[in-house]
Design a protein around this motif. Structure first.
Motif, mmCIF file in Angstrom:
data_model
loop_
_atom_site.group_PDB
_atom_site.id
_atom_site.type_symbol
_atom_site.label_atom_id
_atom_site.label_comp_id
_atom_site.label_asym_id
_atom_site.label_seq_id
_atom_site.Cartn_x
_atom_site.Cartn_y
_atom_site.Cartn_z
ATOM 1 N N ASP A 122 0.828 -1.212 0.000
ATOM 2 C CA ASP A 122 0.000 0.000 0.000
ATOM 3 C C ASP A 122 0.864 1.266 0.000
ATOM 4 N N PRO A 123 1.688 1.457 -1.030
ATOM 5 C CA PRO A 123 2.604 2.606 -1.044
ATOM 6 C C PRO A 123 1.919 3.962 -1.165
ATOM 7 N N LEU A 124 0.722 3.989 -1.751
ATOM 8 C CA LEU A 124 -0.001 5.249 -1.915
ATOM 9 C C LEU A 124 -1.498 4.974 -1.766
ATOM 10 N N ARG B 261 -7.910 12.451 2.422
ATOM 11 C CA ARG B 261 -6.662 12.176 3.134
ATOM 12 C C ARG B 261 -5.754 11.342 2.227
ATOM 13 N N ILE B 262 -4.460 11.409 2.479
ATOM 14 C CA ILE B 262 -3.516 10.622 1.688
ATOM 15 C C ILE B 262 -2.441 10.045 2.601
ATOM 16 N N GLU B 263 -2.043 8.792 2.311
ATOM 17 C CA GLU B 263 -0.940 8.142 3.025
ATOM 18 C C GLU B 263 0.093 7.668 2.006
ATOM 19 N N ILE B 264 1.367 7.875 2.315
ATOM 20 C CA ILE B 264 2.462 7.592 1.391
ATOM 21 C C ILE B 264 3.564 6.849 2.138
ATOM 22 N N LYS B 265 4.114 5.822 1.489
ATOM 23 C CA LYS B 265 5.210 5.061 2.104
ATOM 24 C C LYS B 265 6.391 4.981 1.149
ATOM 25 N N TYR B 266 7.603 5.151 1.686
ATOM 26 C CA TYR B 266 8.819 4.964 0.891
ATOM 27 C C TYR B 266 10.047 4.871 1.802
ATOM 28 N N ASP B 267 11.158 4.412 1.226
ATOM 29 C CA ASP B 267 12.425 4.309 1.961
ATOM 30 C C ASP B 267 13.211 5.607 1.877
ATOM 31 N N LEU B 268 13.715 6.056 3.035
ATOM 32 C CA LEU B 268 14.671 7.163 3.043
ATOM 33 C C LEU B 268 16.076 6.649 2.759
ATOM 34 N N LYS C 105 -2.615 -1.305 -2.374
ATOM 35 C CA LYS C 105 -3.247 -0.089 -2.864
ATOM 36 C C LYS C 105 -2.216 0.901 -3.396
ATOM 37 N N GLY C 106 -2.552 1.509 -4.531
ATOM 38 C CA GLY C 106 -1.669 2.502 -5.133
ATOM 39 C C GLY C 106 -0.901 1.997 -6.321
ATOM 40 N N CYS C 107 -0.914 0.698 -6.549
ATOM 41 C CA CYS C 107 -0.052 0.123 -7.580
ATOM 42 C C CYS C 107 -0.549 0.357 -9.005
ATOM 43 N N ALA C 108 -1.793 0.781 -9.163
ATOM 44 C CA ALA C 108 -2.320 1.030 -10.502
ATOM 45 C C ALA C 108 -2.337 2.519 -10.844
ATOM 46 N N ILE C 109 -1.723 3.332 -9.992
ATOM 47 C CA ILE C 109 -1.817 4.784 -10.162
ATOM 48 C C ILE C 109 -0.684 5.306 -11.033
ATOM 49 N N ARG D 189 2.982 12.789 -12.190
ATOM 50 C CA ARG D 189 3.247 11.442 -12.715
ATOM 51 C C ARG D 189 3.996 10.664 -11.647
ATOM 52 N N THR D 190 3.478 9.496 -11.260
ATOM 53 C CA THR D 190 4.173 8.690 -10.259
ATOM 54 C C THR D 190 5.447 8.101 -10.851
ATOM 55 N N ARG D 191 6.408 7.782 -9.993
ATOM 56 C CA ARG D 191 7.718 7.306 -10.459
ATOM 57 C C ARG D 191 7.982 5.849 -10.122
ATOM 58 N N ASN D 192 7.600 5.427 -8.919
ATOM 59 C CA ASN D 192 8.089 4.151 -8.398
ATOM 60 C C ASN D 192 7.042 3.059 -8.254
ATOM 61 N N ILE D 193 5.778 3.375 -8.465
ATOM 62 C CA ILE D 193 4.756 2.404 -8.098
ATOM 63 C C ILE D 193 4.008 1.789 -9.273
#
Length: 217
Positions: free
Chosen positions: A56-58, A70-77, A152-156, A206-210
Motif C-alpha cells: 500500500d505505497p499510496l 486524506r492521503i498516506e504515502i510510504k517509501y524508503d529514506l 493499494k496505489g499500484c495502478a496509479i 506522474r508517479t515514479r516508483n509504483i
C-alpha cells in the motif's frame, strides 16, 4: 481632505488585496511542492533495504461530498529507514489546518517516536477550505521494477491535487459568492457566500516508483 482619505483607503484596500492573494498563492505552492516530492517518492525501495517490499505505497481516502480527502504515502529514506506519511485536514480553534504525520517502520509496526525522527500532526498549512485528490491509471504493460508493487496505489499513474485556501480575515467590502470550479478534481461541491478571499491551486503528478502501467493521452 475627504477625497485624499478616500483615495488612500482605496489604494490601501487594493494593496491588501494583492498582497493577500500573493501570500495565498505562495502558501498553496509550498503545499503542492511538498506533496509533489512525497507522491513521486511513493513506493521507492532502497536497493539494499532491510524492510522488504512495500505494501500500500499510496492510499487516498475519499471524503465524498465533504471536506476533505486524506492521503498516506510510504517509501524508503535509505536502506535502514522506511517512513509512512499522512496528510489530513483537521480543525483547531474552529479553523482548518493541514496536518502532516511521519511514522517510521520499526520491525513489523509503525512508530511515532521522536527518537526515530517521527512526529504526529505537525501543522504545515493554515486556513485550507478544501483538499482533494483524483487518480488515473492506464493500460498494463507488465511490472518493470525489481520490487513488485503490492496493494493499494499500484495502478496509479497520475495524481491530481486540488487545494483551496482562504484569507485569515475578511477582506472583501461586500459578501461575494465563491463556487469551486467544476473542472478541478474531487467531488466536494464547495460554495460559500462571505467576505473572505480564496485561492484555488491544482497540480497533476506522474508517479515514479509504483505504477507498472503506461498511460496514453
Amino acid at each position: 481632505s475627504g477625497g485624499i482619505y478616500s483615495m488612500y483607503s482605496f489604494f490601501n484596500y487594493e494593496n491588501s488585496f494583492v498582497e493577500t492573494m500573493k501570500q495565498l498563492t505562495r502558501n498553496n505552492r509550498s503545499v503542492l511542492k511538498m506533496l509533489e516530492f512525497d507522491i513521486k517518492m511513493a513506493g521507492f525501495i532502497d536497493h539494499e533495504t532491510k524492510n522488504g517490499s512495500i505494501e500500500d505505497p499510496l492510499e487516498i481516502f475519499d471524503s465524498q461530498n465533504t471536506c476533505c480527502d486524506r492521503i498516506e504515502i510510504k517509501y524508503d529514506l535509505n536502506k535502514n529507514t522506511r517512513i509512512k506519511l499522512k496528510y489530513e485536514i483537521g480543525i483547531l480553534n474552529n479553523k482548518n489546518y493541514l496536518f502532516k504525520t511521519k511514522l517510521v517502520k520499526k520491525g513489523s509496526s509503525w512508530s511515532s517516536s521522536n527518537e526515530l525522527g517521527a512526529y504526529t500532526k505537525q501543522i504545515v498549512a493554515r486556513n485550507l477550505e478544501d483538499f482533494q485528490f483524483d487518480i488515473y491509471s492506464g493500460d498494463i504493460r507488465g511490472n518493470i521494477f525489481s520490487n513488485p508493487c503490492l496493494g493499494k496505489g499500484c495502478a496509479i499513474n497520475f495524481v491530481d491535487i486540488y487545494i483551496l485556501s482562504k484569507s485569515k480575515i475578511p477582506l472583501l467590502k461586500h459578501k461575494s459568492l465563491f463556487n469551486k470550479s467544476n473542472y478541478y478534481p474531487g467531488n466536494y461541491i464547495y460554495s460559500k457566500m462571505d467576505k473572505f478571499l480564496r485561492k484555488e491551486s491544482f497540480l497533476r503528478l506522474r508517479t515514479r516508483n509504483i505504477s507498472p502501467y503506461i498511460y496514453f493521452f
